[in-house]
Design an enzyme around this catalytic site. Structure first.
Site, PDB file in Angstrom:
ATOM      1  N   THR A 173       0.855  -1.180   0.000  1.00 30.40           N
ATOM      2  CA  THR A 173       0.000   0.000   0.000  1.00 30.40           C
ATOM      3  C   THR A 173       0.888   1.226   0.000  1.00 30.40           C
ATOM      4  OG1 THR A 173      -0.022   0.061   2.397  1.00 30.40           O
ATOM      5  CG2 THR A 173      -1.756  -1.205   1.334  1.00 30.40           C
TER       6      THR A 173
ATOM      7  N   GLU B 164      -5.658  -3.629  -1.638  1.00 31.74           N
ATOM      8  CA  GLU B 164      -6.193  -4.780  -0.909  1.00 31.74           C
ATOM      9  C   GLU B 164      -7.282  -5.515  -1.676  1.00 31.74           C
ATOM     10  OE1 GLU B 164      -5.602  -1.793   0.265  1.00 31.74           O
ATOM     11  OE2 GLU B 164      -4.880  -1.821   2.343  1.00 31.74           O
TER      12      GLU B 164
ATOM     13  N   LYS C 107     -15.342  16.649  10.207  1.00 33.73           N
ATOM     14  CA  LYS C 107     -16.389  16.381  11.194  1.00 33.73           C
ATOM     15  C   LYS C 107     -16.742  17.677  11.898  1.00 33.73           C
ATOM     16  CE  LYS C 107     -14.989  11.616  11.434  1.00 33.73           C
ATOM     17  NZ  LYS C 107     -13.880  10.734  11.832  1.00 33.73           N
TER      18      LYS C 107
ATOM     19  N   TRP D 286     -21.039  15.219   9.104  1.00 30.38           N
ATOM     20  CA  TRP D 286     -19.912  14.948   8.228  1.00 30.38           C
ATOM     21  C   TRP D 286     -19.971  15.788   6.958  1.00 30.38           C
ATOM     22  CZ3 TRP D 286     -19.731   8.815   8.092  1.00 30.38           C
ATOM     23  CH2 TRP D 286     -19.339   8.344   9.368  1.00 30.38           C
TER      24      TRP D 286
END
Lengths: 532, 532
Positions: free
Chosen positions: B168, B313, B423, B428
């Site tokens: 990654t 992934e 936030k 959100w």
């Protein structure tokens, strides 16, 4: 990455994604019954509850004796996803064979159409394993109505768990059972959906002509639901007029069936006008489709035919006629020659041809050998049979019993069944090739070639020919031989020609050569007027 | 049916079927080097012999530090099919990270471009595991020339054997290794080739723009070879002029890359005339592509964009924007709204969104939740890490760290990374949504939104905007806010706007918000002239 490849995944994903897509089925009275994927899956859950109430446990076999209907499609998912094994019973089997396969699979429950109950009534006392027969009619609906209206908690199955079993229609000996795993049918569904295979899409409307009791309906029901395609089920009416009207009215884009379906549909469309322009793909398998139909459908109706080869043992699709780019550059006649071949191995499948000694044969498009295949949806043994033996397997390859050539592009041409070859003086004559050459004659409807014993050449070909009705009285053996002359090698010309009303068929619509052999090839060949 | 799903199968089948197909690569001098699949596979066999001579054994890791070239493609098959594990090194990593992943994977041999050797020279004494570095240049050719000119006997591998590893590009902490099995990349190749995914065909010409060191080149190299597609490799030159000329000259039909590639290509095509009409599909992933580009490309060039979402992934493709039939009936604006979403789960993949408590959220297209996925090409753990832990997995689902909505059709919209959400007062704000709204402004080239601490609301958004060069001196904060007014909720309007030359990028071309945060959000927010 250990996430199991199961039909349950197909069910759960499509249930969420394609709720509004339609499944349409023709009822016995000709009307169409339509419901959404959402309604369909709600009923699949109910069927699973019913199975549990009937005492079905993981691994149990559950038979179906049904036409191509939406209820059959419900059983197609409810049985495997609840952990049981769907055993699709071929309704054209003899009573003996039907009793044999039901007992061999030890079916615990059978779901049967009311119209097909006489088949079971005749053998009811021979199938003690069957605890319950559910008539797929009011009885089925009553059971569903009484079942809980809740989501069935599908078991988490191993991908190697069995999900379905089909029996070969074996023309010799008892039928043999092929057990399919969830993994196998999941991968087969992906294989069919590839762009260079059927390219199945959510945008397609799939007409399920292939009987769903014939080798998983060629895998189309599972693949269609994986992709969220619209599905049309014809019920039991499969005459050319039924098929033509469904294609026209439902704007069918993809369908599949055996050659006789398409040959008779072509003849019908010559007489009656129907709009079949929605078709983008017709898959044809089961036996050889005479080349001219590929060309006629393409030119007259713009319909692309894709020949496919496979067997019960290969789930069934193994090779498909992928129309590759270099074919565009061929002269038209050569292009249609290629398009009439049986295709190349699908992604995942490996093919080879071998001599009688097991030596691999080069892909020259001419040399014949036994076709052998391997892949994740090729069987590795028969149900309840001992370890794989030499008659069926060689070094991990499945011996198909078909004789084929493979050309340099990898396109396969099935020439014959090993046992149908005419072995004349040490050389092979392909009965299928000879049949196709004869069927190209404008007065011929069908033709089957069999080997008959011969004192000098060991075997020689006999052609049994069914003329088109209007030529029944006028067709002659001489004009057939003259027509063949120059089209096939001289030593391939049949020693005898007999005219018959129709070629006998097997339970899945193939030419029944065993029946012909029994009729014509007992004893030695009588002198034929047409012998050369 | 236990036939293993391996890259070796792809190699062996395509080697036989597609011998004449072409692989074309652009050389450093701009000329094209072309060879056939037959030549390619002959060289793959030689590379396998070389690997054995270098002492590589099954399971060993072999690194590559290469551009998108045909030699890199040779290594893509030779390393895994000989039983080793290909570790594609990201050439944009820092020296520390590069040394870390080479040591973590314990690469035994590295194949590196001459032009990239300085990256390795700088860390040579930190990577003692590396026994040999082969320069992919004359040295590579010398080794190949000396290798046996015979078929390499590929080992029969288990489908669960490792074939590749990628790390990654993790913006926090050390990179984590994702190990791919043969089964995983085989299934991923089939998935990409489905009609409702990329519909990859033998008839396609695939331009490999995605770096082959970036998550298996998004799986395109393996899928292209599975299908026998023609392949074009751009080498290291990836400027808009290079891409446009390759598309035009090679008649490219399918390509894939990150949004910045397509945004800069669009600007280039506005200036210079190139024929891109051969393109049937452009796959775009890596970050959000502003909606207007989907529409502009479609209308101006007839090019269909397919948004895709995935991660290292997930091999990486997990969801694709399948253009389903019901979209045809939507008004144009709504249709493009849908087409700018990140698609639906591919066949084989399952998705859900959950609350912070792990409760599944209904698919209403509005409620945001953490996106979780599972499937046969989704990782079940990281290389050399202990058993999967809660930060990455939940009940067998992989926690993506992305926040998304899913609409009733199953189409996903990635709203943000969990850690990039703003936030504000318990609600959100999607930084990605806000960025896209700002980038729709005609004077804006790029915009990135980050959260900055706020005494009352906990966090508030700051927008870092790179104007188009010609507007650098004239653009004002007020006109941005005015433009946004009515397009986003009032409480989403950024508290501060700063103008920058360009948004900093990560090694794979994504906005580097960590760098921005370090630059702008340390300390509390200073009073902004544009605060409302």
């Amino acid at each position: 990455m250990q996430y199991p490849l199961t039909l349950t995944h197909i069910l759960e994903r499509s249930e969420k994604l394609f709720r509004k897509k339609e499944i349409a089925g023709r009822m016995p009275d000709g009307s169409m019954c339509r419901y959404s994927y959402a309604d369909y899956f709600a009923r699949v859950h109910r069927v699973a509850h019913v199975l549990r109430q009937l005492g079905i446990e993981e691994g149990d076999r559950v038979g179906t004796l049904c036409w191509n209907t939406s209820r059959h499609l419900e059983l197609y998912f409810a049985i495997p996803c609840s952990g049981a094994v769907i055993h699709t019973l071929n309704l054209r089997l003899s009573a003996d064979q039907l009793a044999f396969i039901i007992n061999h699979a030890a079916d615990k429950v059978i779901f049967a159409e009311a119209s097909l109950m006489p088949l079971l009534d005749a053998i009811r006392d021979q199938i003690p394993c069957v605890e319950r027969i559910v008539i797929v009619d009011d009885e089925y609906e009553t059971l569903l109505a009484a079942a809980p209206d809740t989501h069935y908690q599908w078991p988490r199955l191993d991908e190697d768990a069995a999900c379905a079993i089909c029996y070969t229609s074996g023309t010799t000996g008892n039928p043999k059972g092929v057990l399919y795993s969830h993994r196998c049918l999941f991968l087969h569904s992906m294989g069919l959906s590839l762009a260079d295979c059927f390219a199945l899409s959510e945008r397609d409307t799939v007409l399920q002509i292939v009987p769903m009791f014939h080798a998983n309906g060629w895998g189309l029901p599972y693949a269609a639901i994986m992709n969220g395609s619209r599905i049309v089920l014809p019920g039991r009416q499969l005459q050319p007029a039924d098929i033509a009207s469904l294609i026209q009215d439902e704007r069918v884009t993809v369908t599949a069936g055996v050659p006789t379906i398409w040959m008779s549909l072509y003849a019908f469309l010559e007489q009656e006008k129907f709009d079949v322009s929605s078709l983008r793909l017709v898959v044809c398998a089961g036996s050889a489709l005479p080349r001219q139909f590929v060309e006629l459908y393409a030119k007259k109706y713009g319909v692309r035919f894709m020949l496919l080869w496979g067997m019960t043992e290969t789930s069934p699709a193994a090779t498909v006629m992928t129309y590759r780019s270099h074919l565009d550059e061929l002269p038209e006649a050569e292009r249609f020659d290629k398009l009439a071949r049986h295709g190349m191995p699908m992604a995942g499948v490996d093919t080879r041809i071998v001599t009688e000694l097991g030596e691999e044969i080069v892909w020259d498009g001419a040399t014949m050998g036994e076709l052998q295949v391997r892949g994740p949806w090729v069987t590795s043994g028969y149900y309840k049979e001992d370890a794989p033996h030499g008659a069926s397997f060689m070094d991990g390859w499945f011996r198909t019993g078909d004789v084929a050539t493979i050309d340099e592009d990898g396109y396969i041409q099935i020439m014959d069944r090993t046992k149908d070859l005419v072995k004349s003086g040490g050389e092979w004559i392909s009965s299928v090739d000879l049949e196709n050459a004869i069927m190209a004659h404008p007065k011929v409807a069908e033709a089957a070639v069999i080997a008959v014993p011969h004192p000098k050449w060991q075997e020689r070909p006999l052609a049994a020919i069914a003329p088109l009705p209007q030529f029944r009285d006028s067709i002659t053996k001489e004009e057939i031989l003259e027509f063949l002359s120059g089209k096939v090698a001289k030593w391939w010309l049949p020693d005898e020609i007999v005219f018959i009303d129709a070629v006998p068929k097997t339970s899945v619509g193939k030419f029944n050569k065993r029946a012909l052999r029994e009729q014509f090839s007992s004893g030695s060949l009588r002198p034929a007027s047409t012998q050369l």
